[in-house]
Design an enzyme around this catalytic site. Structure first.
Site, mmCIF file in Angstrom:
data_model
loop_
_atom_site.group_PDB
_atom_site.id
_atom_site.type_symbol
_atom_site.label_atom_id
_atom_site.label_comp_id
_atom_site.label_asym_id
_atom_site.label_seq_id
_atom_site.Cartn_x
_atom_site.Cartn_y
_atom_site.Cartn_z
ATOM 1 N N SER A 1 0.806 -1.225 0.000
ATOM 2 C CA SER A 1 0.000 0.000 0.000
ATOM 3 C C SER A 1 0.836 1.270 0.000
ATOM 4 O O SER A 1 0.325 2.342 -0.312
ATOM 5 C CB SER A 1 -0.945 0.016 1.212
ATOM 6 O OG SER A 1 -0.212 -0.064 2.421
ATOM 7 N N ASP B 1 -2.434 8.852 7.488
ATOM 8 C CA ASP B 1 -3.439 8.075 8.222
ATOM 9 C C ASP B 1 -2.735 7.208 9.264
ATOM 10 O O ASP B 1 -1.618 7.523 9.671
ATOM 11 C CB ASP B 1 -4.312 7.250 7.262
ATOM 12 C CG ASP B 1 -3.525 6.191 6.495
ATOM 13 O OD1 ASP B 1 -2.340 5.972 6.819
ATOM 14 O OD2 ASP B 1 -4.092 5.577 5.569
ATOM 15 N N HIS C 1 0.208 5.247 6.749
ATOM 16 C CA HIS C 1 0.887 5.702 5.538
ATOM 17 C C HIS C 1 1.370 7.149 5.635
ATOM 18 O O HIS C 1 0.643 8.007 6.141
ATOM 19 C CB HIS C 1 -0.057 5.568 4.335
ATOM 20 C CG HIS C 1 -0.630 4.197 4.192
ATOM 21 N ND1 HIS C 1 -1.873 3.851 4.686
ATOM 22 C CD2 HIS C 1 -0.129 3.082 3.633
ATOM 23 C CE1 HIS C 1 -2.114 2.578 4.428
ATOM 24 N NE2 HIS C 1 -1.065 2.084 3.788
#
Length: 706
Positions: A43, A332, A335
């Site tokens: 991600s 967040d 990340h």
């Protein structure tokens, strides 16, 4: 993980700074330094491959992409990712597109195969749903290579072309975050020490990188795993002050990274190979230690998220992020922001410190010329075995000292104290095995089943007094789920509900039976009653066991579990005390419909009427007070057992009161009416506890968001 930044008045300055960092100047264009760039990872660099999957690991909704031209796109940050920055520094006019939307001639410029929640191991991240593990990303790449052979005419041309391209691989974060350090769902943390797990990962990683090499990759940047233990989510869960990084996690990652450097050395002995190691851990550590010099002032909180450190629940759809995103290290719970990604991408491309890359940085790698013939590529000989890749054991690797920030150490897990000897020597092995199984931490299916069997056997007289045999079977399943999801303390909450509920049901049982208002079978409850009383709790337990929503939702499922039993106990005690001791019981008139009551305020205070004890939906002062006290009691028990804290216990009490009012309203206005014959008492129980459980979770979300 990924990032974003910039807004308001600071947006213009940040945009100019980013352009300067990326080396852009108006009116000038140049060919890319390499013909193509292929990206593999998770991600941190995914840019949309997960968008159409049945997965919780998606970021194609606002506020993700809030600072990206075009808005949400699948990047797990507010703007650019590190590979976006690297692509621009390599001279590409456009960002490298996701493989899911890249075919034909577009493949000749490269593709991004990364997938959020992906790991080196196949099972990593499975609790989040759909994702493409590194092995699957390699299969997609092999398909892309076959297509490129067709586009370029022959295998020699494709081999020569690929030898000039840059490949970046950043894997391993999820193998720790969503595998090794997630004991409720994976067993690797109990199977291996950190040293052993790193060896297991490296063995598979080396085979996967060898596949990449066999399919044409010659200039490969292997990105080290960053400081996962410093993410807002880990700080929220495991840091005592919300600032100090979780050393247990970071220590394990350093062991892995050190072995990856040795792996790079081994690959560089292969013909034409130029592998480098980008020290993502060290770069991130430098940013943390000197955040101010990079314009960052907030390093331990997410710009968007919920709960402690904005890290207990990740960024919710359409949630408003912080306005000063350029000052945050994390966007967040996991990340980085674009501001951080620009720094990491820039230092990955051109090292600013000797420890940033080994043995060279990406800019130097791009200048190398590596050529080879198509005969070296595995896809030319699909049925022949891969050539042998000989290397010494991982523990013999020589690790450059400037890349080791702290001494490597192995986390030793403290074994359980040996159980006491059995009274009969011949039974000692059996007793030891049973105690070891029951005391398993975290709970397993085996420990949950064994514990419940033992408890049900010892407590059978009490169980038979309150449950039918089918009811005991249903209760056993509930007990196993509760123990597996929330451990012994979760099971004790169920036990407390059963003991108290059974006791009040037996109060004045003869009087209740004479009046025809007692529970059937002299108060012994069957499977329907058990399911009706525990459906919401079972759902919460299953969601917790399978880690649905990841660690960030774990506390919500636990709260919903406690709230469901607080609600049900309150309902049971209120009803049974009202039947036994209620002097006057009240209900809403039968003529009032549920819709009328909800839409006409005059019914709220003026339409109660006296009804016989046991009437569906009836309430009494005595029962209501007892119900409130029992709700407080169960929430207090859960608090003392560590299942919830005091504020959450208060939420459980409030939710139970509201849910039981709704249950009384439904019982008085709908139950036993001509059009609602299907609305049995068990179904009303399911509705009641579901309202209490869901309401508690919604209140908690609202509090955290505010």
């Amino acid at each position: 993980m990924s990032s974003r930044e910039v807004l308001g008045g600071a947006a213009a300055l940040a945009a100019v700074a980013t352009l300067l960092v990326l080396g852009w100047s108006p009116g000038t264009t140049a060919d890319p330094q390499v013909p193509c760039y292929f990206i593999f990872g998770d991600s941190l660099v995914d840019n949309g491959n997960n968008n159409n999957m049945a997965s919780l690991a998606v970021a194609n909704y606002p506020p993700y992409g809030i600072d990206f031209d075009g808005g949400p796109n699948g990047r797990f940050t507010n703007g650019l990712t590190t590979v976006d920055v690297i692509a621009q520094l390599l001279g590409f006019d456009d960002f490298i597109p996701p493989y899911i939307s890249t075919r034909g001639q577009a493949l000749l410029s490269g593709a991004n195969f990364a997938s959020a929640a992906a790991g080196i191991r196949e099972e990593t991240g499975r609790q989040l749903g759909g994702r493409i593990p590194f092995g699957g990303q390699l299969q997609n790449y092999q398909s892309a290579v076959a297509e490129m052979v067709s586009l370029l005419g022959d295998e020699d041309s494709a081999a020569n072309y690929l030898s000039k391209c840059i490949f970046s691989v950043g894997m391993g974060s999820n193998d720790y975050l969503n595998n090794y350090f997630m004991p409720a769902f994976y067993s690797t943390g109990q199977q291996y020490t950190p040293e052993q797990f790193a060896d297991v990962l490296l063995q598979q990683y080396s085979e996967q990188l060898r596949t990449l090499y066999n399919y044409g990759a010659r200039k490969v940047a292997v990105i080290g795993v960053g400081q996962v233990g410093c993410s807002p989510n880990e700080l929220a869960q495991h840091s005592p002050n919300g600032v100090t990084c979780v050393e247990e996690i970071n220590s394990a990652i350093r062991i892995f990274n050190a072995k990856v450097i040795g792996l790079v050395d081994q690959f560089n002995t292969l013909d034409g190979a130029h592998f480098i190691y980008v020290n993502g851990y060290g770069i991130f550590e430098d940013i943390l230690n000197d955040a101010g010099s990079y314009g960052l002032s907030v390093t331990n909180r997410g710009c968007c998220g919920v709960g402690r450190n904005n890290g207990q629940i990740t960024c919710l759809p359409y949630q408003a992020p912080c306005p000063n995103r350029g000052e945050y290290l994390f966007f967040d719970a996991f990340h980085p922001t674009e501001a951080a990604n620009v720094v990491i991408g820039r230092r990955s491309y051109r090292a600013e410190s000797p420890s940033d890359a080994y043995p060279m940085d990406i800019s130097s790698l791009a200048q190398l010329r590596a050529q080879f013939s198509a005969s070296e590529m595995a896809y030319v000989r699909p049925f022949s075995p891969l050539s042998p890749f000989l290397r010494p054991p991982l523990r013999h690797y020589a690790v450059p000292q400037f890349l080791v920030h702290v001494p490597r150490s192995t986390i030793l897990r403290t074994p359980h104290s040996p159980p006491k000897a059995a009274p009969f020597p011949e039974l000692a092995p059996l007793q030891d095995s049973l105690l070891h199984l029951i005391r398993a931490s975290p709970p397993t299916w085996q420990s949950a089943a064994a514990s419940n069997l033992l408890i049900f056997a010892v407590g059978s007289p009490i169980l038979f007094s309150g449950l039918t045999i089918p009811g005991i079977g249903s209760a056993f399943l509930l007990g196993v789920l509760s123990w597996r999801a929330f451990g012994p303390s979760g099971f004790l909450i169920v036990a407390a509900y059963f003991v108290i509920g059974t006791a009040v049901t037996k109060l004045k049982i003869a009087q209740k039976e004479a009046l025809g208002i007692a529970e059937k079978r002299s108060g012994r409850r069957g499977p329907g009653s058990v399911v009706g009383s525990s459906a919401a709790a079972c759902v919460c337990a299953v969601l917790s066991i399978f880690n649905i929503g990841g660690p960030v939702f774990a506390a919500l499922w636990q709260l919903g579990f406690v709230a469901s039993f607080s609600t049900k106990l309150s309902d049971t005690v209120s009803s049974e005390i009202g039947k036994a001791y209620g002097k006057t019981t009240y209900s809403f008139p039968n003529s009032i419909s549920f819709l009328d009551f909800c839409t006409n305020n005059r019914y709220l205070a003026t339409t109660f009427k006296v009804v016989p004890r046991g009437t569906e939906g009836a309430v009494s002062i005595e029962g209501t007070v007892a119900g409130v006290v029992s709700s407080i009691l169960l929430a207090g028990i859960a608090c003392s057992l560590g299942q919830v804290d005091l504020p959450k216990a208060s939420i459980c009490i409030l939710a139970s009161l509201i849910a039981n009012f709704c249950e009384s309203l439904i019982g008085a206005t709908l139950q036993d009416k001509d059009s609602f014959q299907w609305l049995s008492n068990d179904i009303v129980n399911v509705i009641n506890i579901s309202i209490g459980s869901i309401l508690a979770m919604l209140i908690q979300l609202l509090i955290l968001r505010n």
